[in-house]
Scaffold this motif. Structure first.
Motif, PDB file in Angstrom:
ATOM      1  N   PRO A  65       0.798  -1.332   0.121  1.00 49.47           N
ATOM      2  CA  PRO A  65       0.034   0.144   0.036  1.00 49.47           C
ATOM      3  C   PRO A  65       0.784   1.326  -0.068  1.00 49.47           C
ATOM      4  O   PRO A  65       1.942   1.430   0.634  1.00 49.47           O
ATOM      5  CB  PRO A  65      -0.693  -0.012   1.367  1.00 49.47           C
ATOM      6  N   CYS A  66       0.402   2.217  -0.791  1.00 47.03           N
ATOM      7  CA  CYS A  66       0.901   3.438  -0.660  1.00 47.03           C
ATOM      8  C   CYS A  66       1.136   4.267   0.481  1.00 47.03           C
ATOM      9  O   CYS A  66      -0.116   4.235   1.613  1.00 47.03           O
ATOM     10  CB  CYS A  66       0.305   4.414  -1.944  1.00 47.03           C
ATOM     11  N   ARG A  67       2.241   4.884   0.991  1.00 45.74           N
ATOM     12  CA  ARG A  67       2.306   5.415   2.284  1.00 45.74           C
ATOM     13  C   ARG A  67       1.345   6.728   2.428  1.00 45.74           C
ATOM     14  O   ARG A  67       0.910   7.007   3.638  1.00 45.74           O
ATOM     15  CB  ARG A  67       3.761   5.884   2.560  1.00 45.74           C
ATOM     16  N   VAL A  68       0.974   7.227   1.413  1.00 46.72           N
ATOM     17  CA  VAL A  68       0.157   8.443   1.394  1.00 46.72           C
ATOM     18  C   VAL A  68      -1.364   8.106   1.337  1.00 46.72           C
ATOM     19  O   VAL A  68      -2.148   8.462   2.102  1.00 46.72           O
ATOM     20  CB  VAL A  68       0.701   9.506   0.375  1.00 46.72           C
ATOM     21  N   CYS A  69      -1.736   7.374   0.263  1.00 47.80           N
ATOM     22  CA  CYS A  69      -3.240   7.245   0.060  1.00 47.80           C
ATOM     23  C   CYS A  69      -3.631   5.848   0.469  1.00 47.80           C
ATOM     24  O   CYS A  69      -4.776   5.705   0.397  1.00 47.80           O
ATOM     25  CB  CYS A  69      -3.341   7.408  -1.591  1.00 47.80           C
ATOM     26  N   GLY A  70      -2.710   5.126   0.580  1.00 50.07           N
ATOM     27  CA  GLY A  70      -2.996   3.782   1.041  1.00 50.07           C
ATOM     28  C   GLY A  70      -3.511   2.554  -0.002  1.00 50.07           C
ATOM     29  O   GLY A  70      -3.891   1.472   0.240  1.00 50.07           O
TER      30      GLY A  70
ATOM     31  N   THR B  83       5.833   5.415  -6.269  1.00 51.03           N
ATOM     32  CA  THR B  83       5.511   4.411  -7.015  1.00 51.03           C
ATOM     33  C   THR B  83       4.354   4.213  -7.288  1.00 51.03           C
ATOM     34  O   THR B  83       3.715   3.225  -7.604  1.00 51.03           O
ATOM     35  CB  THR B  83       6.313   3.257  -6.426  1.00 51.03           C
ATOM     36  N   CYS B  84       3.309   5.269  -6.922  1.00 42.92           N
ATOM     37  CA  CYS B  84       2.088   4.788  -6.515  1.00 42.92           C
ATOM     38  C   CYS B  84       1.297   5.614  -8.120  1.00 42.92           C
ATOM     39  O   CYS B  84       1.550   6.651  -8.064  1.00 42.92           O
ATOM     40  CB  CYS B  84       1.507   5.671  -5.319  1.00 42.92           C
ATOM     41  N   ASP B  85       0.494   4.971  -8.609  1.00 45.53           N
ATOM     42  CA  ASP B  85      -0.090   5.443  -9.800  1.00 45.53           C
ATOM     43  C   ASP B  85      -1.117   6.507  -9.439  1.00 45.53           C
ATOM     44  O   ASP B  85      -1.720   7.170 -10.348  1.00 45.53           O
ATOM     45  CB  ASP B  85      -0.916   4.105 -10.426  1.00 45.53           C
ATOM     46  N   VAL B  86      -1.824   6.409  -8.232  1.00 44.14           N
ATOM     47  CA  VAL B  86      -2.755   7.401  -7.744  1.00 44.14           C
ATOM     48  C   VAL B  86      -2.173   8.891  -7.389  1.00 44.14           C
ATOM     49  O   VAL B  86      -2.405   9.972  -7.988  1.00 44.14           O
ATOM     50  CB  VAL B  86      -3.839   7.148  -6.755  1.00 44.14           C
ATOM     51  N   CYS B  87      -0.900   8.765  -6.619  1.00 46.04           N
ATOM     52  CA  CYS B  87      -0.240   9.939  -6.288  1.00 46.04           C
ATOM     53  C   CYS B  87       0.641  10.362  -7.170  1.00 46.04           C
ATOM     54  O   CYS B  87       0.999  11.622  -7.353  1.00 46.04           O
ATOM     55  CB  CYS B  87       0.584   9.553  -4.788  1.00 46.04           C
ATOM     56  N   ASN B  88       1.066   9.591  -8.130  1.00 42.53           N
ATOM     57  CA  ASN B  88       2.160   9.839  -8.927  1.00 42.53           C
ATOM     58  C   ASN B  88       1.956   9.186 -10.437  1.00 42.53           C
ATOM     59  O   ASN B  88       2.661   8.168 -10.721  1.00 42.53           O
ATOM     60  CB  ASN B  88       3.768   9.534  -8.490  1.00 42.53           C
TER      61      ASN B  88
HETATM   62 ZN   LIG Z   1      -0.906   7.008  -3.308  1.00 43.17          ZN
END
Ligand SMILES: [Zn+2]
Ligand SMILES: [Zn+2]
Length: 289
Positions: free
Chosen positions: A244-249, A283-288
């Motif tokens: 899971p992404c550290r920011v958005c999960g 590495t997150c497709d949502v945040c980046n």
């Molecule tokens: Zn994210």
């Protein structure tokens, strides 16, 4: 299928397919770990499975070639229950320009149980390289940087700038005079000498060390046993993405767990990562995206 701790017993005869002195590093490690009786394959020409100097192409991928060699060793020695072979591969680093990489595979085949386990070593510790030299000085500078004479070199003739072993091929060069002589001959014949590091194990101590590391990896893999049937070689067979992404999960493509599997009974165990709990938002497709 027979399985269990009896597959690799103390005193088992293990035939090693090598012409290049690999028994010097492989045999003591397997003797110490499992008390295997390591013997050399009688009359086996491992060069038939490919040479680094291009006279003979490799018959398959690195792993396939290692397997073919180990099988040939078993065919040559009917009393051996285990066949062992190694195969090296050298290539450009996928991300860093001009940095060579080495991968060594040491494979173990067990005849009665059909067990196949491979140890691997991969890294940038190699002298793998070549130079196309039109002067003795350039070639000698390359020789010094390659660790000659402790590490061997191969000199080839060139045709239109490409290495041409049919024009000239000199291996087993041990001293600077012989090297200079071979380089001079290649330059006279084709205008330039192709000088490359000798990757045969007995002429390359750096490679021999990598084969030792791959053999230690093989020992670790043999010792890793299936929790259900006790067959050796219980190893990673795949990874599961979704850390899971550290920011958005939201689950990313980063590894969250490893699938460990048994080649005998098919039992699988999922081992979750313990080194990290979350993924970098980069590495997150949502945040980046
Ligand atoms: Zn994210
Ligand atoms: Zn099992």
């Amino acid at each position: 299928m027979p399985a269990g701790p009896g597959l690799i017993r103390a005193g088992t005869r293990a035939v090693l397919a090598t012409m290049h002195g690999k028994e010097r590093v492989i045999a003591p490690i397997l003797r110490e770990a499992f008390d295997l009786d390591v013997v050399l394959a009688p009359g086996l020409d491992t060069d038939a499975f490919g040479t680094f100097t291009r006279e003979i192409d490799r018959p398959g991928t690195q792993a396939e070639t290692a397997r073919l060699k180990a099988q040939a060793g078993l065919s040559a020695d009917p009393l051996a229950a285990i066949g062992i072979a190694s195969e090296g591969s050298f290539f450009a680093h996928p991300h860093i320009p001009f940095v060579p990489m080495a991968r060594e595979i040491v494979i173990l085949l067990e005849r009665p149980g059909g067990l196949e386990i491979a140890g691997i070593d991969e890294g940038i510790d190699t002298n793998y390289g070549h130079v196309v030299a039109t002067s003795i000085e350039t070639a000698m500078a390359f020789a010094n940087a390659s660790g000659f004479p402790a590490h061997g070199l191969v000199v080839m003739g060139t045709s239109e700038g490409q290495p041409d072993p049919r024009l000239l091929l000199r291996k087993d060069i041990d001293d600077a005079d012989t090297l200079a002589d071979a380089i001079g001959q290649a330059i006279r014949l084709g205008g330039a000498a192709h000088v490359e590091t000798d990757m045969r194990a007995h002429r390359n101590p750096t490679r021999m060390a990598a084969i030792a590391r791959a053999t230690h990896d093989l020992v670790q893999r043999i010792r890793s046993r299936c929790p259900l049937c006790d067959r050796p070689g219980f190893a990673a067979v795949g990874r599961i993405a979704g850390l899971p992404c550290r920011v958005c999960g939201v689950p990313t493509r980063q590894t969250v767990a490893t699938r460990m599997g048994c080649s005998g009974c098919g039992h699988e165990v999922i081992v979750h990562r313990t080194d990290v709990a979350t993924a970098d938002p980069a590495t997150c497709d949502v945040c980046n995206p």
